[in-house]
Design a protein around this motif. Structure first.
Motif, PDB file in Angstrom:
ATOM      1  N   GLU A 199       1.170  16.699  -3.074  1.00 12.63           N
ATOM      2  CA  GLU A 199       2.612  16.484  -3.231  1.00 12.63           C
ATOM      3  C   GLU A 199       2.981  15.015  -3.049  1.00 12.63           C
ATOM      4  OE1 GLU A 199       4.891  20.347  -1.623  1.00 12.63           O
ATOM      5  OE2 GLU A 199       3.611  19.377  -0.118  1.00 12.63           O
ATOM      6  N   VAL A 200       2.076  14.239  -2.461  1.00 17.89           N
ATOM      7  CA  VAL A 200       2.370  12.848  -2.122  1.00 17.89           C
ATOM      8  C   VAL A 200       1.631  11.859  -3.019  1.00 17.89           C
ATOM      9  CG1 VAL A 200       2.248  11.121  -0.274  1.00 17.89           C
ATOM     10  CG2 VAL A 200       2.782  13.489   0.278  1.00 17.89           C
ATOM     11  N   LEU A 201       0.382  12.169  -3.340  1.00 18.82           N
ATOM     12  CA  LEU A 201      -0.486  11.209  -4.023  1.00 18.82           C
ATOM     13  C   LEU A 201      -0.718  11.582  -5.483  1.00 18.82           C
ATOM     14  CD1 LEU A 201      -3.212  10.918  -1.233  1.00 18.82           C
ATOM     15  CD2 LEU A 201      -1.118   9.577  -1.496  1.00 18.82           C
ATOM     16  N   ASP A 202      -0.828  10.574  -6.323  1.00 17.68           N
ATOM     17  CA  ASP A 202      -1.185  10.739  -7.732  1.00 17.68           C
ATOM     18  C   ASP A 202      -2.694  10.937  -7.799  1.00 17.68           C
ATOM     19  OD1 ASP A 202      -2.135   9.980 -10.393  1.00 17.68           O
ATOM     20  OD2 ASP A 202      -0.101   9.251 -10.751  1.00 17.68           O
ATOM     21  N   GLU A 203      -3.146  11.937  -8.540  1.00 18.52           N
ATOM     22  CA  GLU A 203      -4.570  12.264  -8.551  1.00 18.52           C
ATOM     23  C   GLU A 203      -5.448  11.167  -9.146  1.00 18.52           C
ATOM     24  OE1 GLU A 203      -5.881  15.031 -12.036  1.00 18.52           O
ATOM     25  OE2 GLU A 203      -3.969  15.781 -11.273  1.00 18.52           O
ATOM     26  N   ASP A 204      -4.891  10.235  -9.892  1.00 17.01           N
ATOM     27  CA  ASP A 204      -5.662   9.169 -10.528  1.00 17.01           C
ATOM     28  C   ASP A 204      -5.587   7.833  -9.796  1.00 17.01           C
ATOM     29  OD1 ASP A 204      -6.456  10.864 -12.639  1.00 17.01           O
ATOM     30  OD2 ASP A 204      -4.558  10.513 -13.672  1.00 17.01           O
ATOM     31  N   LYS A 205      -5.012   7.827  -8.596  1.00 17.07           N
ATOM     32  CA  LYS A 205      -4.842   6.565  -7.860  1.00 17.07           C
ATOM     33  C   LYS A 205      -5.435   6.650  -6.464  1.00 17.07           C
ATOM     34  CE  LYS A 205      -0.891   5.204 -10.463  1.00 17.07           C
ATOM     35  NZ  LYS A 205       0.126   4.273 -10.620  1.00 17.07           N
ATOM     36  N   MET A 206      -5.718   5.483  -5.917  1.00 13.62           N
ATOM     37  CA  MET A 206      -6.187   5.354  -4.536  1.00 13.62           C
ATOM     38  C   MET A 206      -5.165   4.488  -3.799  1.00 13.62           C
ATOM     39  SD  MET A 206      -9.058   7.045  -4.362  1.00 13.62           S
ATOM     40  CE  MET A 206     -10.078   6.441  -3.018  1.00 13.62           C
ATOM     41  N   TYR A 207      -4.926   4.797  -2.529  1.00 13.47           N
ATOM     42  CA  TYR A 207      -3.864   4.158  -1.752  1.00 13.47           C
ATOM     43  C   TYR A 207      -4.384   3.686  -0.401  1.00 13.47           C
ATOM     44  CZ  TYR A 207      -1.042   7.025  -4.951  1.00 13.47           C
ATOM     45  OH  TYR A 207      -0.493   7.616  -6.047  1.00 13.47           O
ATOM     46  N   THR A 208      -3.798   2.607   0.088  1.00 11.42           N
ATOM     47  CA  THR A 208      -4.067   2.210   1.473  1.00 11.42           C
ATOM     48  C   THR A 208      -3.236   3.101   2.386  1.00 11.42           C
ATOM     49  OG1 THR A 208      -2.261   0.605   1.632  1.00 11.42           O
ATOM     50  CG2 THR A 208      -4.396  -0.212   0.774  1.00 11.42           C
ATOM     51  N   VAL A 209      -3.566   3.125   3.655  1.00 12.67           N
ATOM     52  CA  VAL A 209      -2.785   3.915   4.608  1.00 12.67           C
ATOM     53  C   VAL A 209      -1.355   3.372   4.704  1.00 12.67           C
ATOM     54  CG1 VAL A 209      -3.442   2.675   6.707  1.00 12.67           C
ATOM     55  CG2 VAL A 209      -2.904   5.107   6.829  1.00 12.67           C
ATOM     56  N   PHE A 210      -1.185   2.074   4.448  1.00 16.29           N
ATOM     57  CA  PHE A 210       0.151   1.475   4.461  1.00 16.29           C
ATOM     58  C   PHE A 210       0.992   2.040   3.313  1.00 16.29           C
ATOM     59  CE2 PHE A 210      -2.801  -1.646   6.230  1.00 16.29           C
ATOM     60  CZ  PHE A 210      -2.239  -1.846   7.485  1.00 16.29           C
ATOM     61  N   GLU A 211       0.378   2.189   2.143  1.00 18.13           N
ATOM     62  CA  GLU A 211       1.085   2.755   0.994  1.00 18.13           C
ATOM     63  C   GLU A 211       1.379   4.240   1.205  1.00 18.13           C
ATOM     64  OE1 GLU A 211      -0.825  -0.263  -2.326  1.00 18.13           O
ATOM     65  OE2 GLU A 211      -1.926   1.547  -1.756  1.00 18.13           O
ATOM     66  N   LEU A 229       5.035   8.883   2.245  1.00 19.36           N
ATOM     67  CA  LEU A 229       5.426  10.014   3.091  1.00 19.36           C
ATOM     68  C   LEU A 229       6.899   9.974   3.465  1.00 19.36           C
ATOM     69  CD1 LEU A 229       2.314  10.253   5.434  1.00 19.36           C
ATOM     70  CD2 LEU A 229       3.068  11.955   3.750  1.00 19.36           C
ATOM     71  N   GLN A 230       7.488   8.791   3.427  1.00 23.01           N
ATOM     72  CA  GLN A 230       8.910   8.647   3.743  1.00 23.01           C
ATOM     73  C   GLN A 230       9.782   8.635   2.495  1.00 23.01           C
ATOM     74  OE1 GLN A 230      10.136   8.735   6.844  1.00 23.01           O
ATOM     75  NE2 GLN A 230       8.029   9.132   7.461  1.00 23.01           N
ATOM     76  N   TYR A 237      -7.526   5.577   0.075  1.00 21.72           N
ATOM     77  CA  TYR A 237      -7.604   7.025   0.136  1.00 21.72           C
ATOM     78  C   TYR A 237      -6.987   7.607  -1.120  1.00 21.72           C
ATOM     79  CZ  TYR A 237      -8.275   5.957   5.059  1.00 21.72           C
ATOM     80  OH  TYR A 237      -8.741   5.437   6.241  1.00 21.72           O
ATOM     81  N   GLY A 238      -7.533   8.712  -1.554  1.00 22.34           N
ATOM     82  CA  GLY A 238      -6.986   9.412  -2.717  1.00 22.34           C
ATOM     83  C   GLY A 238      -7.328  10.884  -2.621  1.00 22.34           C
ATOM     84  N   LEU A 239      -6.881  11.629  -3.610  1.00 24.84           N
ATOM     85  CA  LEU A 239      -7.201  13.052  -3.648  1.00 24.84           C
ATOM     86  C   LEU A 239      -8.680  13.228  -3.953  1.00 24.84           C
ATOM     87  CD1 LEU A 239      -4.119  14.374  -5.613  1.00 24.84           C
ATOM     88  CD2 LEU A 239      -4.531  14.507  -3.155  1.00 24.84           C
TER      89      LEU A 239
END
Length: 87
Positions: free
Chosen positions: A21-33, A38-39, A84-86
């Protein structure tokens, strides 16, 4: 200091959204992102240090609780965060 529940106008259940629900399945994110997402903020939103610190206090446990649904990529440089990513 603890406060009585009746001191608050509203008390809501604590519900965390799932990774999909939060992350795009084709992207990777830092914990900061992830903290921003989440907000409900843009992943690249400009935040002051204190606000980002508070958001991280929510994001780090979220990453840990959802570890089975996430994948990890090494940082681009030694002093950068990981991604991090899915799964």
């Amino acid at each position: 200091m603890p406060r009585d529940k009746d001191a608050f106008d509203t008390i809501r259940p604590l519900d965390f959204r799932s990774p999909d629900e939060v992350l795009d399945e084709d992207k990777m994110y830092t914990v900061f992102e992830i903290a921003r997402l989440l907000q409900g903020l843009d992943a690249e939103a400009d935040l002051d240090y204190d606000t980002e610190d508070v958001l991280l206090s929510w994001a780090i446990p979220w990453v840990m609780v959802n570890a089975d649904d996430l994948s990890f990529a090494d940082p681009m440089a030694d002093d950068d965060p990981g991604f991090y990513g899915l799964r």
